[in-house]
Design an enzyme around this catalytic site. Structure first.
Site, mmCIF file in Angstrom:
data_model
loop_
_atom_site.group_PDB
_atom_site.id
_atom_site.type_symbol
_atom_site.label_atom_id
_atom_site.label_comp_id
_atom_site.label_asym_id
_atom_site.label_seq_id
_atom_site.Cartn_x
_atom_site.Cartn_y
_atom_site.Cartn_z
ATOM 1 N N ARG A 56 -0.192 -17.991 0.716
ATOM 2 C CA ARG A 56 -0.439 -18.418 2.100
ATOM 3 C C ARG A 56 -1.821 -19.069 2.232
ATOM 4 N NH1 ARG A 56 3.122 -15.710 6.025
ATOM 5 N NH2 ARG A 56 5.138 -15.903 4.998
ATOM 6 N N GLU A 92 0.951 -17.578 9.564
ATOM 7 C CA GLU A 92 0.153 -16.369 9.323
ATOM 8 C C GLU A 92 -0.205 -16.330 7.842
ATOM 9 O OE1 GLU A 92 2.082 -12.550 10.116
ATOM 10 O OE2 GLU A 92 0.801 -11.656 8.574
ATOM 11 N N ARG A 94 6.857 -19.523 2.443
ATOM 12 C CA ARG A 94 7.669 -18.322 2.633
ATOM 13 C C ARG A 94 8.476 -18.085 1.376
ATOM 14 N NH1 ARG A 94 8.512 -15.207 6.674
ATOM 15 N NH2 ARG A 94 7.489 -16.660 8.060
ATOM 16 N N ASP A 97 -3.559 -10.631 13.185
ATOM 17 C CA ASP A 97 -2.986 -11.642 12.308
ATOM 18 C C ASP A 97 -3.945 -12.826 12.221
ATOM 19 O OD1 ASP A 97 -0.654 -10.491 11.542
ATOM 20 O OD2 ASP A 97 0.658 -11.673 12.836
ATOM 21 N N CYS A 147 0.783 -1.240 0.000
ATOM 22 C CA CYS A 147 0.000 0.000 0.000
ATOM 23 C C CYS A 147 0.820 1.299 0.000
ATOM 24 C CB CYS A 147 -1.041 0.007 1.114
ATOM 25 S SG CYS A 147 -0.363 0.069 2.774
ATOM 26 N N ARG A 171 10.379 -9.908 -1.096
ATOM 27 C CA ARG A 171 11.104 -9.764 0.179
ATOM 28 C C ARG A 171 12.284 -10.724 0.173
ATOM 29 N NH1 ARG A 171 6.462 -9.166 4.874
ATOM 30 N NH2 ARG A 171 5.387 -7.459 3.825
ATOM 31 N N ASN A 195 -3.566 -10.467 7.257
ATOM 32 C CA ASN A 195 -3.749 -9.614 8.422
ATOM 33 C C ASN A 195 -4.717 -8.474 8.145
ATOM 34 O OD1 ASN A 195 -2.389 -7.599 7.048
ATOM 35 N ND2 ASN A 195 -0.422 -8.164 7.917
ATOM 36 N N GLU A 237 -4.387 -6.501 -1.666
ATOM 37 C CA GLU A 237 -4.246 -5.534 -0.578
ATOM 38 C C GLU A 237 -5.457 -4.613 -0.551
ATOM 39 O OE1 GLU A 237 -1.742 -5.119 1.679
ATOM 40 O OE2 GLU A 237 -1.525 -2.973 2.090
ATOM 41 N N GLU A 273 13.803 -12.972 2.071
ATOM 42 C CA GLU A 273 13.457 -13.668 3.311
ATOM 43 C C GLU A 273 14.669 -14.383 3.893
ATOM 44 O OE1 GLU A 273 10.896 -13.564 5.155
ATOM 45 O OE2 GLU A 273 9.268 -12.781 3.916
ATOM 46 N N CYS A 312 -5.216 -1.177 6.469
ATOM 47 C CA CYS A 312 -4.975 -1.998 5.288
ATOM 48 C C CYS A 312 -4.983 -3.464 5.686
ATOM 49 C CB CYS A 312 -3.667 -1.618 4.603
ATOM 50 S SG CYS A 312 -2.189 -2.003 5.530
HETATM 51 P P1 ATP Z 1 5.673 -13.454 8.476
HETATM 52 O O1 ATP Z 1 5.628 -13.205 9.951
HETATM 53 O O2 ATP Z 1 5.120 -14.765 8.047
HETATM 54 O O3 ATP Z 1 7.008 -13.145 7.864
HETATM 55 P P2 ATP Z 1 4.833 -10.797 7.996
HETATM 56 O O4 ATP Z 1 4.394 -10.378 9.344
HETATM 57 O O5 ATP Z 1 6.183 -10.407 7.521
HETATM 58 O O6 ATP Z 1 4.654 -12.378 7.840
HETATM 59 P P3 ATP Z 1 3.183 -8.885 6.723
HETATM 60 O O7 ATP Z 1 4.293 -7.947 6.552
HETATM 61 O O8 ATP Z 1 2.162 -8.621 7.755
HETATM 62 O O9 ATP Z 1 3.744 -10.357 6.938
HETATM 63 O O10 ATP Z 1 2.503 -9.111 5.285
HETATM 64 C C1 ATP Z 1 1.124 -9.304 5.102
HETATM 65 C C2 ATP Z 1 0.817 -10.612 4.426
HETATM 66 O O11 ATP Z 1 1.648 -10.799 3.299
HETATM 67 C C3 ATP Z 1 1.047 -11.841 5.272
HETATM 68 O O12 ATP Z 1 -0.041 -12.112 6.112
HETATM 69 C C4 ATP Z 1 1.195 -12.909 4.215
HETATM 70 O O13 ATP Z 1 -0.076 -13.298 3.725
HETATM 71 C C5 ATP Z 1 1.904 -12.183 3.105
HETATM 72 N N1 ATP Z 1 3.358 -12.439 3.162
HETATM 73 C C6 ATP Z 1 4.288 -11.741 3.823
HETATM 74 N N2 ATP Z 1 5.517 -12.245 3.627
HETATM 75 C C7 ATP Z 1 5.357 -13.310 2.794
HETATM 76 C C8 ATP Z 1 6.256 -14.242 2.205
HETATM 77 N N3 ATP Z 1 7.568 -14.162 2.414
HETATM 78 N N4 ATP Z 1 5.756 -15.203 1.408
HETATM 79 C C9 ATP Z 1 4.431 -15.273 1.170
HETATM 80 N N5 ATP Z 1 3.530 -14.432 1.686
HETATM 81 C C10 ATP Z 1 3.978 -13.438 2.495
HETATM 82 ZN ZN ZN Z 2 -0.649 -2.099 3.703
HETATM 83 MG MG MG Z 3 7.986 -11.395 7.443
#
Ligand code: ATP
Ligand code: ZN
Ligand code: MG
Length: 501
Positions: free
Chosen positions: A467, A431, A349, A418, A308, A338, A434, A357, A340, A460
């Site tokens: 996921r 997760e 992940r 979450d 967003c 990301r 959210n 979004e 990761e 948002c």
């Molecule tokens: P996590 O704790 O699993 O790393 P996050 O807290 O980093 O998640 P947010 O930043 O809240 O995730 O992102 C919102 C949403 O985006 C998450 O609920 C998930 O559905 C998705 N998301 C985030 N990171 C990933 C990823 N590396 N792979 C797939 N989906 C993701």
């Molecule tokens: Zn957002």
């Molecule tokens: Mg994360």
């Protein structure tokens, strides 16, 4: 936090001061500073003080000691201004200020796990007897930019971050679905690889989704359109997926995104001659000369991370009429990236993932109320269409908690819910989406105002398609026959396109 500031500076002047060295003007000036100018705004008995001064041929040296009320650097800037007026009468100007020494001493209780080893604009750090002493390396411009104040803020932030890391209270169960029958005890990613539904792509944490899983993703989107967007009045937009630093400065991501960002660079020039040696090198070696490349590009930002933030540029600097609230828009136009950490695992992940979004904007109560409506719609989907076992938890990132200084009540308004589901094959909770109420963070960061002057808030919600798939397939299996009736109808038949020999 108790603080002592000691600053030694040299003010270089444009003319000979010998005529006024011993004039009472200077003594009077110092006395005026110590009794009035450098005490202004501080409680009685507090403020800054010139403790030593020396007038040379074309310079004035001085040492200022202060508490936190009128910090020494503020004192210096105040004083320079006044001194400029005084010297002006003698047709002498101040050419520049040299900061010879600047020491800040803070009360500092050791916090477990927090080591202050290096700080920007600090050349030496001493930590002993409950004190932290910082020896700064600053010039006049850094003082004008209030760098010393920001260093103190940074230290407070670091301390707060450590305290929150140790705590578990920021995770709180809000809702738990009834237990459900699971039809699978394996890792669905493995199973999909076996069936040729997905294949790891060339990049880290990146997959190619075949027709079957793509159809499942589209079914998830259809559920979101029919059960969230339509009833709640969302309209679709297309948000940019390349995010420049200006956006991340405003959204706050510039504070910490660095280890997780995918960076984007542009060529320093399009001039083919500038690139010729790179092209030639490739042609004779078949190797891309990354090091040569790095010298010829520059970073402009990164790939979509939180989806967003770049949308807010659409509203940046605008005033909105109250009647159009609450604004409800969503984006599903492209992937997020990301970098990761190690735990990359199947489609759970990823470095490249897909997300829908939702963004809503309104007055405070509207935004909070809308988050509740959204939560209700999601509950319906998970209970009645996907029929998964899931839970909702209240999580408050420490930085939000820190900003929401209004106590617990405020914390309950700003923060994140979450959504998590259990993966039967591993017993772990994942997760999968959210819902966040972000308070006035985005409208403030992007200077968006409301005509009535009321406070503008936003929220948002990010729904990760991979996921959802990871959770749904792990609980309900990769066999279409085992899926709940309603979902099977939405997906339709799964296409078979490829076969491999
Ligand atoms: P996590 O704790 O699993 O790393 P996050 O807290 O980093 O998640 P947010 O930043 O809240 O995730 O992102 C919102 C949403 O985006 C998450 O609920 C998930 O559905 C998705 N998301 C985030 N990171 C990933 C990823 N590396 N792979 C797939 N989906 C993701
Ligand atoms: Zn957002
Ligand atoms: Mg994360």
């Amino acid at each position: 936090m108790d603080m002592v500031f000691e600053l030694k500076a040299k003010l270089k002047c444009s003319g000979d001061l010998s005529g006024i060295v011993s004039s009472p003007e200077i003594t009077e000036f110092v006395s005026f500073c110590n009794h009035d100018l450098l005490k202004k705004g501080a409680p009685p008995g507090c403020g800054a003080e010139i403790v030593w001064w020396n007038v040379g041929e074309e310079r004035i040296e001085l040492k200022i000691v202060s508490d936190r009320f009128v910090r020494a650097h503020d004192a210096l800037l105040r004083l320079k201004n006044e001194l400029g007026k005084l010297l002006g009468k003698h047709r002498i100007g101040i050419r520049g200020v040299e900061i010879e020494e600047y020491k800040m001493a803070l009360d500092w209780e050791e916090e477990e796990g927090l080591r202050i080893g290096k700080l920007p604009f600090v050349k030496e750090i001493k930590q002993e007897n409950g004190k932290l002493e910082l020896f700064l390396d600053v010039d006049e411009v850094s003082l004008e930019k209030r760098i010393p104040d920001r260093i103190i803020r940074l230290l407070e932030d670091k301390k707060e971050a450590i305290r929150w890391r140790g705590k578990k209270e920021h995770w709180e169960l809000l809702f738990e679905s009834p237990k459900k029958t699971f039809y699978f005890d394996k890792d669905p990613s493995e199973e999909m690889i076996k069936r040729g539904w997905i294949r790891h792509a060339a990049g880290r944490g990146q997959w190619i989704y075949g027709p079957q899983l793509t159809k499942i993703f589209r079914a998830f989107e259809k559920i979101l359109f029919d059960d969230v967007c339509k009833p709640l009045g969302y309209e679709e937009m297309i948000f940019p997926k390349l995010v420049t630093w200006d956006v991340w400065k405003r959204s706050g991501h510039a504070k910490g995104i660095y280890p997780e960002a995918y960076y984007v660079c542009t060529p320093k020039t399009r001039d083919p001659e500038f690139w010729e040696d790179v092209m030639d090198y490739y042609k004779v070696t078949n190797e891309v000369p990354i090091a040569m490349l790095m010298e010829r590009i520059e970073n402009v930002g990164g790939m979509c991370y939180a989806q967003c933030p770049p949308f807010w540029v659409f509203l940046q600097g605008k005033i909105l009429p109250d009647e159009i609230l609450p604004i409800r828009v969503f984006d599903r136009s492209g992937p997020s990236f990301r970098y990761e950490s190690g735990g990359l695992h199947g489609i759970e992940r990823l470095d490249e993932f897909h997300r829908v979004e939702f963004v809503w904007i309104g007055e405070k109560q509207q935004v909070i109320e809308h988050a509740r409506l959204l939560q209700e719609k999601y509950r319906g989907i998970f209970n009645d269409i996907l029929e998964i076992e899931w839970r909702e938890a209240w999580v408050t990132p420490w930085f939000m908690a820190q900003e929401g200084k209004g106590g617990l009540a405020e914390l309950k308004e700003v923060g994140t819910v979450d959504y998590e589901a259990v993966l039967p094959y591993s017993g772990k909770w994942l997760e999968f989406q959210n819902v966040s109420v972000n308070g006035d963070k985005y409208p403030k960061g992007f200077s968006v105002k409301l005509q009535s002057g009321e406070e503008l808030w936003s929220g948002c919600s990010g729904v990760g398609l991979e996921r959802w798939a990871a959770v749904f397939l792990a609980q309900k299996s990769v066999d279409r026959d085992k899926w709940p009736e309603k979902f099977r109808a939405i997906v339709g038949e799964l296409p078979e396109v490829f076969r491999f020999l």
